[in-house]
Design a protein around this motif. Sequence first.
Motif, PDB file in Angstrom:
ATOM      1  N   VAL A  14       0.717  -1.182  -0.050  1.00 23.44           N
ATOM      2  CA  VAL A  14      -0.115   0.064  -0.171  1.00 23.44           C
ATOM      3  C   VAL A  14       0.918   1.183  -0.075  1.00 23.44           C
ATOM      4  N   ALA A  15       1.992   1.221   0.858  1.00 23.64           N
ATOM      5  CA  ALA A  15       2.799   2.316   0.776  1.00 23.64           C
ATOM      6  C   ALA A  15       3.502   2.885  -0.404  1.00 23.64           C
ATOM      7  N   GLY A  16       3.765   1.534  -1.295  1.00 23.28           N
ATOM      8  CA  GLY A  16       4.296   1.503  -2.645  1.00 23.28           C
ATOM      9  C   GLY A  16       3.436   2.052  -3.629  1.00 23.28           C
ATOM     10  N   LEU A  17       1.894   1.829  -3.516  1.00 29.16           N
ATOM     11  CA  LEU A  17       1.184   2.215  -4.559  1.00 29.16           C
ATOM     12  C   LEU A  17       0.032   3.329  -4.151  1.00 29.16           C
ATOM     13  N   VAL A  18      -0.085   3.672  -3.055  1.00 28.69           N
ATOM     14  CA  VAL A  18      -1.225   4.600  -2.739  1.00 28.69           C
ATOM     15  C   VAL A  18      -0.574   5.901  -2.365  1.00 28.69           C
ATOM     16  N   ASP A  19      -1.138   7.167  -3.364  1.00 31.03           N
ATOM     17  CA  ASP A  19      -0.654   8.328  -3.022  1.00 31.03           C
ATOM     18  C   ASP A  19      -1.101   9.024  -1.659  1.00 31.03           C
ATOM     19  N   ARG A  20      -0.529   9.878  -1.107  1.00 31.05           N
ATOM     20  CA  ARG A  20      -0.668  10.778   0.108  1.00 31.05           C
ATOM     21  C   ARG A  20      -1.045   9.825   1.331  1.00 31.05           C
ATOM     22  N   LEU A  21      -0.440   8.846   1.449  1.00 29.83           N
ATOM     23  CA  LEU A  21      -0.506   7.984   2.671  1.00 29.83           C
ATOM     24  C   LEU A  21       0.202   8.772   3.633  1.00 29.83           C
ATOM     25  N   ALA A  22      -0.396   8.879   5.010  1.00 33.00           N
ATOM     26  CA  ALA A  22       0.339   9.672   6.055  1.00 33.00           C
ATOM     27  C   ALA A  22       1.368   9.058   6.732  1.00 33.00           C
ATOM     28  N   ALA A  23       1.135   7.547   6.846  1.00 36.59           N
ATOM     29  CA  ALA A  23       2.519   7.006   7.603  1.00 36.59           C
ATOM     30  C   ALA A  23       2.113   5.521   7.406  1.00 36.59           C
TER      31      ALA A  23
ATOM     32  N   ASP B 118       7.061  -8.367  -4.270  1.00 36.77           N
ATOM     33  CA  ASP B 118       8.036  -8.421  -3.377  1.00 36.77           C
ATOM     34  C   ASP B 118       7.876  -7.054  -2.671  1.00 36.77           C
ATOM     35  N   GLY B 119       7.942  -7.182  -1.216  1.00 36.52           N
ATOM     36  CA  GLY B 119       7.772  -5.906  -0.606  1.00 36.52           C
ATOM     37  C   GLY B 119       9.167  -5.002  -0.675  1.00 36.52           C
ATOM     38  N   VAL B 120      10.318  -5.343  -1.190  1.00 32.87           N
ATOM     39  CA  VAL B 120      11.141  -4.556  -1.222  1.00 32.87           C
ATOM     40  C   VAL B 120      11.060  -3.660  -2.346  1.00 32.87           C
ATOM     41  N   THR B 121      10.454  -4.237  -3.487  1.00 37.12           N
ATOM     42  CA  THR B 121      10.183  -3.349  -4.698  1.00 37.12           C
ATOM     43  C   THR B 121       9.110  -2.105  -4.460  1.00 37.12           C
ATOM     44  N   PHE B 122       8.011  -2.541  -3.505  1.00 39.63           N
ATOM     45  CA  PHE B 122       6.990  -1.682  -3.144  1.00 39.63           C
ATOM     46  C   PHE B 122       7.836  -0.645  -2.272  1.00 39.63           C
ATOM     47  N   ALA B 123       8.542  -0.964  -1.298  1.00 38.94           N
ATOM     48  CA  ALA B 123       9.306  -0.127  -0.303  1.00 38.94           C
ATOM     49  C   ALA B 123       9.982   0.763  -1.088  1.00 38.94           C
ATOM     50  N   ARG B 124      10.787   0.713  -2.180  1.00 36.91           N
ATOM     51  CA  ARG B 124      11.529   1.518  -2.853  1.00 36.91           C
ATOM     52  C   ARG B 124      10.761   2.710  -3.277  1.00 36.91           C
ATOM     53  N   ARG B 125       9.509   2.365  -3.789  1.00 38.22           N
ATOM     54  CA  ARG B 125       8.578   3.568  -4.375  1.00 38.22           C
ATOM     55  C   ARG B 125       7.772   4.266  -3.072  1.00 38.22           C
ATOM     56  N   ALA B 126       7.912   3.814  -1.796  1.00 35.57           N
ATOM     57  CA  ALA B 126       7.359   4.397  -1.120  1.00 35.57           C
ATOM     58  C   ALA B 126       7.557   6.154  -0.709  1.00 35.57           C
ATOM     59  N   THR B 127       6.745   6.834   0.134  1.00 33.11           N
ATOM     60  CA  THR B 127       7.241   8.099   0.440  1.00 33.11           C
ATOM     61  C   THR B 127       6.595   8.603   1.572  1.00 33.11           C
ATOM     62  N   ALA B 128       5.685   7.598   2.392  1.00 31.16           N
ATOM     63  CA  ALA B 128       5.264   7.862   3.802  1.00 31.16           C
ATOM     64  C   ALA B 128       6.123   7.692   4.680  1.00 31.16           C
ATOM     65  N   PRO B 129       6.235   8.273   5.891  1.00 30.07           N
ATOM     66  CA  PRO B 129       7.028   8.116   6.929  1.00 30.07           C
ATOM     67  C   PRO B 129       6.689   6.805   7.540  1.00 30.07           C
TER      68      PRO B 129
ATOM     69  N   GLN C 269      15.998  -0.280   1.773  1.00 29.24           N
ATOM     70  CA  GLN C 269      15.546   0.414   0.462  1.00 29.24           C
ATOM     71  C   GLN C 269      14.455   1.277   0.735  1.00 29.24           C
ATOM     72  N   TYR C 270      13.890   1.412   1.756  1.00 27.13           N
ATOM     73  CA  TYR C 270      12.694   2.304   1.635  1.00 27.13           C
ATOM     74  C   TYR C 270      12.720   3.655   1.341  1.00 27.13           C
ATOM     75  N   GLY C 271      11.856   3.862   0.284  1.00 28.18           N
ATOM     76  CA  GLY C 271      11.876   5.319  -0.275  1.00 28.18           C
ATOM     77  C   GLY C 271      12.926   5.480  -1.026  1.00 28.18           C
ATOM     78  N   ALA C 272      13.799   4.652  -1.662  1.00 27.79           N
ATOM     79  CA  ALA C 272      14.979   4.924  -2.259  1.00 27.79           C
ATOM     80  C   ALA C 272      14.557   5.557  -3.754  1.00 27.79           C
ATOM     81  N   ALA C 273      13.434   5.288  -4.542  1.00 25.61           N
ATOM     82  CA  ALA C 273      13.054   5.991  -5.554  1.00 25.61           C
ATOM     83  C   ALA C 273      12.881   7.410  -5.400  1.00 25.61           C
ATOM     84  N   ALA C 274      12.663   7.964  -4.155  1.00 26.62           N
ATOM     85  CA  ALA C 274      12.530   9.230  -4.013  1.00 26.62           C
ATOM     86  C   ALA C 274      13.914   9.977  -4.002  1.00 26.62           C
ATOM     87  N   GLY C 275      14.864   9.264  -4.016  1.00 27.12           N
ATOM     88  CA  GLY C 275      16.196   9.887  -3.822  1.00 27.12           C
ATOM     89  C   GLY C 275      16.663  10.513  -2.660  1.00 27.12           C
ATOM     90  N   SER C 276      17.874  11.167  -2.423  1.00 26.20           N
ATOM     91  CA  SER C 276      18.453  11.666  -1.356  1.00 26.20           C
ATOM     92  C   SER C 276      18.236  10.502  -0.009  1.00 26.20           C
TER      93      SER C 276
END
Length: 338
Positions: free
Chosen positions: A202-211, A259-270, A293-300
């Motif tokens: 869900v964290a990797g697929l849903v926009d505007r997740l709070a946490a 795979d949750g790693v691939t979803f995690a890379r795309r996540a943006t929520a804390p 690797q959580y949030g890695a696609a966001a950079g920094s």
Amino acid sequence: MGIVLPVSRASTDLAIDKLRRYAPAVAEPADFDRFWRTTLTAAAHVPALVDVRPEPTDLRLVDVWDVTFAGFDGEPVRAWYTRPADVPTPLPAVVEYPGYGRGRGLPGERLTWPVAGYAHLVVDNRGQAGRYGRGDTPDPHDAPGGPDPATRGILSPDTYHYRRLVTDAVRAVDAVRGLPGVDATRVVAVGNSQGGGLALAVAGLVDRLAALLVTAPFLCDVQRGIELTEASPYGEIARYLAVHREAEEAVRRTLSYVDGVTFARRATAPAHFGIGLRDDVCPPSTGFAAYNQYGAAAGSDGPAREMHTYPFNGHEGGEAVHVRRQLRWLDAVLRSTG
């Protein structure tokens, strides 16, 4: 970003210093994003909420509703919606995904979040209830694969059980945002074990997740998981391959889409993670693979995240100690953003 890690060694997996650095190159299908975009777009053609009706209970401090929402292919999925009684203002909503073999249970089984002041939606696992908990949602699909949920339809990502379960998990967020008494801008995904894997998706697929709050996540670094442990659910996949040796390539390809790693890379929520270092059900390294690797696609440095480890605990993790940490962390995150 904060990491709370004691100096210890996991008895079933990598040493803690290696876990901190473990970030494997998990196989990512070239059409991963298109696959999930197409799947979720098809599901979104049907309005999320199907039915919401008050559920009589003997509980005086909370109100409960029996919710049906449209999941994969528009199929009905059941959930319990609970919130503090006599609180008229819209509340942040926690969407909780139960573990493997569990369903939504009975009203009042999961009261931590509503008692803490949140609106709470606990989602049924289609086709899984009866092993460890009750549920009401069937999985009316049949495809080549094994008899267990983890192997149902496993020869193709199109027919795999977890394609449907992940879609249901995303649609639950759509549904909760439409429920009365919910602050739709502050929706949180929570899960343990399989529920943690679904929350990561869900964290990797849903926009505007709070946490995101996830403990002992299943479906992370899956290729390693099926090689490292005999415990179910990974063991069910290994036992299927022990009989169907010719299916390994197809099975590994299917698993790469969930795979949750691939979803995690795309996540943006804390995110807030918890792992027991002696976990032989969801080995610690597989959860660290997602965390590192959580949030890695966001950079920094990506979104803020924390990891809490429990060196002498297994799949049960930190239990009430960890829940207290989750409550305090989430309250701080929502106060800072709300």
